[in-house]
Write a protein that holds these residues in place. Structure first.
Motif, PDB file in Angstrom:
ATOM      1  N   PRO A   1       2.766  13.926  -2.527  1.00  0.00           N
ATOM      2  CA  PRO A   1       2.739  13.978  -3.994  1.00  0.00           C
ATOM      3  C   PRO A   1       1.311  13.769  -4.517  1.00  0.00           C
ATOM      4  O   PRO A   1       0.526  13.047  -3.900  1.00  0.00           O
ATOM      5  CB  PRO A   1       3.661  12.838  -4.411  1.00  0.00           C
ATOM      6  CG  PRO A   1       3.987  12.071  -3.181  1.00  0.00           C
ATOM      7  CD  PRO A   1       3.666  12.903  -2.002  1.00  0.00           C
ATOM      8  N   PRO A  54      -0.201  12.019  -6.925  1.00  0.00           N
ATOM      9  CA  PRO A  54      -0.819  10.702  -7.107  1.00  0.00           C
ATOM     10  C   PRO A  54      -1.212  10.066  -5.766  1.00  0.00           C
ATOM     11  O   PRO A  54      -2.184   9.333  -5.680  1.00  0.00           O
ATOM     12  CB  PRO A  54       0.285   9.869  -7.779  1.00  0.00           C
ATOM     13  CG  PRO A  54       1.249  10.853  -8.328  1.00  0.00           C
ATOM     14  CD  PRO A  54       1.172  12.056  -7.449  1.00  0.00           C
ATOM     15  N   PHE A  55      -0.453  10.384  -4.728  1.00  0.00           N
ATOM     16  CA  PHE A  55      -0.775   9.888  -3.395  1.00  0.00           C
ATOM     17  C   PHE A  55      -2.060  10.531  -2.890  1.00  0.00           C
ATOM     18  O   PHE A  55      -2.956   9.864  -2.379  1.00  0.00           O
ATOM     19  CB  PHE A  55       0.387  10.192  -2.444  1.00  0.00           C
ATOM     20  CG  PHE A  55       0.220   9.631  -1.061  1.00  0.00           C
ATOM     21  CD1 PHE A  55       0.616   8.327  -0.771  1.00  0.00           C
ATOM     22  CD2 PHE A  55      -0.318  10.401  -0.044  1.00  0.00           C
ATOM     23  CE1 PHE A  55       0.464   7.813   0.508  1.00  0.00           C
ATOM     24  CE2 PHE A  55      -0.474   9.876   1.243  1.00  0.00           C
ATOM     25  CZ  PHE A  55      -0.074   8.580   1.511  1.00  0.00           C
ATOM     26  N   LEU A  86      -5.097   9.084  -4.460  1.00  0.00           N
ATOM     27  CA  LEU A  86      -5.465   7.798  -3.874  1.00  0.00           C
ATOM     28  C   LEU A  86      -6.176   8.008  -2.537  1.00  0.00           C
ATOM     29  O   LEU A  86      -7.206   7.386  -2.260  1.00  0.00           O
ATOM     30  CB  LEU A  86      -4.211   6.923  -3.701  1.00  0.00           C
ATOM     31  CG  LEU A  86      -4.425   5.558  -3.052  1.00  0.00           C
ATOM     32  CD1 LEU A  86      -5.485   4.748  -3.788  1.00  0.00           C
ATOM     33  CD2 LEU A  86      -3.118   4.786  -2.993  1.00  0.00           C
ATOM     34  N   LEU A  90       1.288   1.751  -0.750  1.00  0.00           N
ATOM     35  CA  LEU A  90       2.672   2.018  -1.154  1.00  0.00           C
ATOM     36  C   LEU A  90       3.600   0.896  -0.719  1.00  0.00           C
ATOM     37  O   LEU A  90       4.614   0.645  -1.352  1.00  0.00           O
ATOM     38  CB  LEU A  90       3.153   3.349  -0.575  1.00  0.00           C
ATOM     39  CG  LEU A  90       2.476   4.601  -1.111  1.00  0.00           C
ATOM     40  CD1 LEU A  90       3.189   5.840  -0.599  1.00  0.00           C
ATOM     41  CD2 LEU A  90       2.459   4.611  -2.632  1.00  0.00           C
ATOM     42  N   ASP A 116       4.341  -4.463  -6.488  1.00  0.00           N
ATOM     43  CA  ASP A 116       3.594  -4.056  -7.681  1.00  0.00           C
ATOM     44  C   ASP A 116       2.515  -5.091  -8.030  1.00  0.00           C
ATOM     45  O   ASP A 116       1.390  -4.733  -8.375  1.00  0.00           O
ATOM     46  CB  ASP A 116       4.546  -3.879  -8.876  1.00  0.00           C
ATOM     47  CG  ASP A 116       5.295  -2.551  -8.765  1.00  0.00           C
ATOM     48  OD1 ASP A 116       4.959  -1.752  -7.862  1.00  0.00           O
ATOM     49  OD2 ASP A 116       6.214  -2.327  -9.570  1.00  0.00           O
ATOM     50  N   ALA A 161      -0.464  -4.775  -5.624  1.00  0.00           N
ATOM     51  CA  ALA A 161      -1.295  -3.604  -5.916  1.00  0.00           C
ATOM     52  C   ALA A 161      -2.128  -3.842  -7.172  1.00  0.00           C
ATOM     53  O   ALA A 161      -3.303  -3.483  -7.242  1.00  0.00           O
ATOM     54  CB  ALA A 161      -0.427  -2.366  -6.079  1.00  0.00           C
ATOM     55  N   GLU A 162      -1.488  -4.488  -8.137  1.00  0.00           N
ATOM     56  CA  GLU A 162      -2.175  -4.817  -9.389  1.00  0.00           C
ATOM     57  C   GLU A 162      -3.347  -5.758  -9.115  1.00  0.00           C
ATOM     58  O   GLU A 162      -4.454  -5.571  -9.637  1.00  0.00           O
ATOM     59  CB  GLU A 162      -1.164  -5.485 -10.333  1.00  0.00           C
ATOM     60  CG  GLU A 162      -1.552  -5.470 -11.779  1.00  0.00           C
ATOM     61  CD  GLU A 162      -1.819  -4.067 -12.287  1.00  0.00           C
ATOM     62  OE1 GLU A 162      -2.983  -3.805 -12.642  1.00  0.00           O
ATOM     63  OE2 GLU A 162      -0.873  -3.233 -12.318  1.00  0.00           O
ATOM     64  N   ALA A 175      -6.167  -3.718  -7.551  1.00  0.00           N
ATOM     65  CA  ALA A 175      -6.866  -2.890  -8.532  1.00  0.00           C
ATOM     66  C   ALA A 175      -7.735  -3.744  -9.444  1.00  0.00           C
ATOM     67  O   ALA A 175      -8.871  -3.382  -9.764  1.00  0.00           O
ATOM     68  CB  ALA A 175      -5.857  -2.078  -9.341  1.00  0.00           C
ATOM     69  N   THR A 178      -2.976   2.008  -8.887  1.00  0.00           N
ATOM     70  CA  THR A 178      -1.805   1.648  -9.693  1.00  0.00           C
ATOM     71  C   THR A 178      -0.932   2.872  -9.994  1.00  0.00           C
ATOM     72  O   THR A 178       0.286   2.773 -10.002  1.00  0.00           O
ATOM     73  CB  THR A 178      -2.227   0.944 -11.005  1.00  0.00           C
ATOM     74  OG1 THR A 178      -3.322   1.662 -11.581  1.00  0.00           O
ATOM     75  CG2 THR A 178      -2.705  -0.467 -10.723  1.00  0.00           C
ATOM     76  N   ALA A 180      -0.588   5.587  -8.050  1.00  0.00           N
ATOM     77  CA  ALA A 180       0.151   5.934  -6.833  1.00  0.00           C
ATOM     78  C   ALA A 180       1.350   5.003  -6.685  1.00  0.00           C
ATOM     79  O   ALA A 180       2.468   5.439  -6.390  1.00  0.00           O
ATOM     80  CB  ALA A 180      -0.748   5.854  -5.603  1.00  0.00           C
ATOM     81  N   LYS A 181       1.116   3.701  -6.937  1.00  0.00           N
ATOM     82  CA  LYS A 181       2.217   2.742  -6.854  1.00  0.00           C
ATOM     83  C   LYS A 181       3.315   3.063  -7.863  1.00  0.00           C
ATOM     84  O   LYS A 181       4.502   2.976  -7.582  1.00  0.00           O
ATOM     85  CB  LYS A 181       1.695   1.335  -7.172  1.00  0.00           C
ATOM     86  CG  LYS A 181       1.138   0.569  -6.031  1.00  0.00           C
ATOM     87  CD  LYS A 181       2.122   0.411  -4.903  1.00  0.00           C
ATOM     88  CE  LYS A 181       3.235  -0.584  -5.238  1.00  0.00           C
ATOM     89  NZ  LYS A 181       4.188  -0.653  -4.100  1.00  0.00           N
ATOM     90  N   ARG A 187       3.950   5.943  -9.549  1.00  0.00           N
ATOM     91  CA  ARG A 187       4.567   7.261  -9.601  1.00  0.00           C
ATOM     92  C   ARG A 187       5.135   7.761  -8.282  1.00  0.00           C
ATOM     93  O   ARG A 187       6.006   8.621  -8.271  1.00  0.00           O
ATOM     94  CB  ARG A 187       3.566   8.272 -10.169  1.00  0.00           C
ATOM     95  CG  ARG A 187       3.263   7.987 -11.641  1.00  0.00           C
ATOM     96  CD  ARG A 187       2.304   8.977 -12.222  1.00  0.00           C
ATOM     97  NE  ARG A 187       2.647  10.358 -11.883  1.00  0.00           N
ATOM     98  CZ  ARG A 187       1.807  11.369 -11.996  1.00  0.00           C
ATOM     99  NH1 ARG A 187       0.575  11.161 -12.417  1.00  0.00           N
ATOM    100  NH2 ARG A 187       2.175  12.596 -11.684  1.00  0.00           N
ATOM    101  N   VAL A 188       4.613   7.262  -7.168  1.00  0.00           N
ATOM    102  CA  VAL A 188       5.135   7.765  -5.891  1.00  0.00           C
ATOM    103  C   VAL A 188       6.375   6.985  -5.499  1.00  0.00           C
ATOM    104  O   VAL A 188       6.371   5.766  -5.474  1.00  0.00           O
ATOM    105  CB  VAL A 188       4.078   7.670  -4.771  1.00  0.00           C
ATOM    106  CG1 VAL A 188       4.653   8.165  -3.454  1.00  0.00           C
ATOM    107  CG2 VAL A 188       2.843   8.467  -5.152  1.00  0.00           C
ATOM    108  N   LEU A 241       8.175  10.993   0.555  1.00  0.00           N
ATOM    109  CA  LEU A 241       7.446  10.590  -0.639  1.00  0.00           C
ATOM    110  C   LEU A 241       7.404  11.725  -1.649  1.00  0.00           C
ATOM    111  O   LEU A 241       7.206  12.875  -1.290  1.00  0.00           O
ATOM    112  CB  LEU A 241       6.007  10.218  -0.272  1.00  0.00           C
ATOM    113  CG  LEU A 241       5.838   9.055   0.693  1.00  0.00           C
ATOM    114  CD1 LEU A 241       4.365   8.826   0.953  1.00  0.00           C
ATOM    115  CD2 LEU A 241       6.496   7.803   0.139  1.00  0.00           C
ATOM    116  N   THR A 242       7.548  11.379  -2.911  1.00  0.00           N
ATOM    117  CA  THR A 242       7.491  12.396  -3.959  1.00  0.00           C
ATOM    118  C   THR A 242       7.172  11.730  -5.293  1.00  0.00           C
ATOM    119  O   THR A 242       7.304  10.514  -5.424  1.00  0.00           O
ATOM    120  CB  THR A 242       8.832  13.164  -4.064  1.00  0.00           C
ATOM    121  OG1 THR A 242       8.725  14.126  -5.103  1.00  0.00           O
ATOM    122  CG2 THR A 242       9.976  12.214  -4.384  1.00  0.00           C
ATOM    123  N   ASP A 243       6.727  12.527  -6.251  1.00  0.00           N
ATOM    124  CA  ASP A 243       6.596  11.973  -7.602  1.00  0.00           C
ATOM    125  C   ASP A 243       7.673  12.548  -8.515  1.00  0.00           C
ATOM    126  O   ASP A 243       7.606  12.406  -9.729  1.00  0.00           O
ATOM    127  CB  ASP A 243       5.187  12.173  -8.174  1.00  0.00           C
ATOM    128  CG  ASP A 243       4.719  13.604  -8.095  1.00  0.00           C
ATOM    129  OD1 ASP A 243       5.447  14.440  -7.508  1.00  0.00           O
ATOM    130  OD2 ASP A 243       3.637  13.899  -8.617  1.00  0.00           O
TER     131      ASP A 243
END
Lengths: 198, 198
Positions: A5, A7-8, A11, A34, A38, A41-42, A45, B49, B51-52, B54-55, B64-66
């Motif tokens: 995808p 967004p992946f 990244l 992944l 959350d 990951a936050e 970032a 963030t 990728a986290k 939306r994926v 994996l997909t969005d």
């Protein structure tokens, strides 16, 4: 067409810009993200944006700091008559670890290197000269003992000596705990040349 | 006492959690971030963030997909009678690259591994079984040809065969373009065992 995808992929693309990271390890890292929660990951970032936002250069020595003036420059215990000039912030850490030095530092953030298009204006040479008021009596050149570090030390010393300030260079020699047998010729030559009476 | 500013150390700490990154490379990476422009650093942080956020996993094949359903599962061109079971999303990419396969996939996100405390409930075995309605006629086990991949394929096939669905395993043999001389014994044995008339 990419099958991950978007967004992946974005990244992975960002991660593969990191020094020493190829596309395979960037993918492994992206999968790591992944799997994070959350919050984790936050936190990651925001560690990036916070470091960017808060870490700056000390207005005196140019070392990294989150203050206006770094703890070393601000300390009343440090000897303000000596400045040790290094290439990178990590060199300050190394010298501090030795607990041998009690003066101030100046971080050049690079060395003069025609090959990499780094001139005197690309390092903090001007900021160093601006610090040489009446207080400073000695400047120690502690750039690396390679061609570029050597040339940078020579260049700066030629600017500083005329100001009547002593300029010194860290000693060359055999590293403590190492083996004569494995020292290269240039190091051995310098070690002999720099011999001292015991 | 650390001599780098705290926000820098926090970034190094986060970076050294990445797979394959030690403390030295984490430091190099942290310096890389400091050299980025604010926009570049922001783009990096938001790639994480985003990728986290939306994926996710395709609700059918778990790849994996969005989207809710991944492009492969959603495609009317794919043969819905065959499901190829793989361990990781990267295996889907590899198989798609061969352009040989036109069925669906199922991504386990791991393999059964008592040593790493991975049981059947830690992979998407339940989700695979839920997909085996009347449409699916064959399940291809394409987990890696190692002990864990083998055990996982065996475990799943024992659950699927009783449903009257054909279960197959990808072929073992000499890799195309490689050299017999360098093949290990087990591979050679499997290559002989799997020989076909030409």
């Amino acid at each position: 067409m990419s099958l991950y995808p978007a967004p992946f992929e974005r990244l992975v693309e960002q991660l593969s810009k990191l020094p020493g990271v190829g596309s395979k390890s960037a993918q492994r890292m992206a999968f790591y993200f992944l799997r994070l929660s959350d919050q984790e990951a936050e936190a990651f970032a925001s560690a990036i944006t916070e470091a960017k936002r808060r870490v700056r250069r000390c207005e005196k020595c140019q070392n990294l700091t989150d203050q206006e003036v770094c703890p070393i420059c601000a300390s009343p215990k440090r000897d303000k008559r000596v400045i040790c000039v290094v290439s990178e912030p990590r060199d300050v850490i190394a010298l501090e670890r030795s607990r041998e030095y009690n003066g101030l530092y100046h971080v050049l953030h690079g060395v003069i290197s025609p090959l990499r298009h780094m001139g005197p204006e690309d390092i903090t040479a001007r900021e160093l000269l601006a610090r040489l008021d009446g207080t400073v009596e000695e400047v120690i050149m502690a750039t690396n003992p390679d061609t570029e570090g050597e040339a940078t030390a020579m260049y700066l010393s030629r600017l500083i000596k005329p100001l009547g300030i002593k300029v010194t260079r860290i000693a060359y020699g055999i590293p403590v705990g190492s083996n004569l047998e494995f020292a290269d010729d240039a190091t051995l030559f310098r070690a002999l040349e720099g011999r001292r009476e015991i």
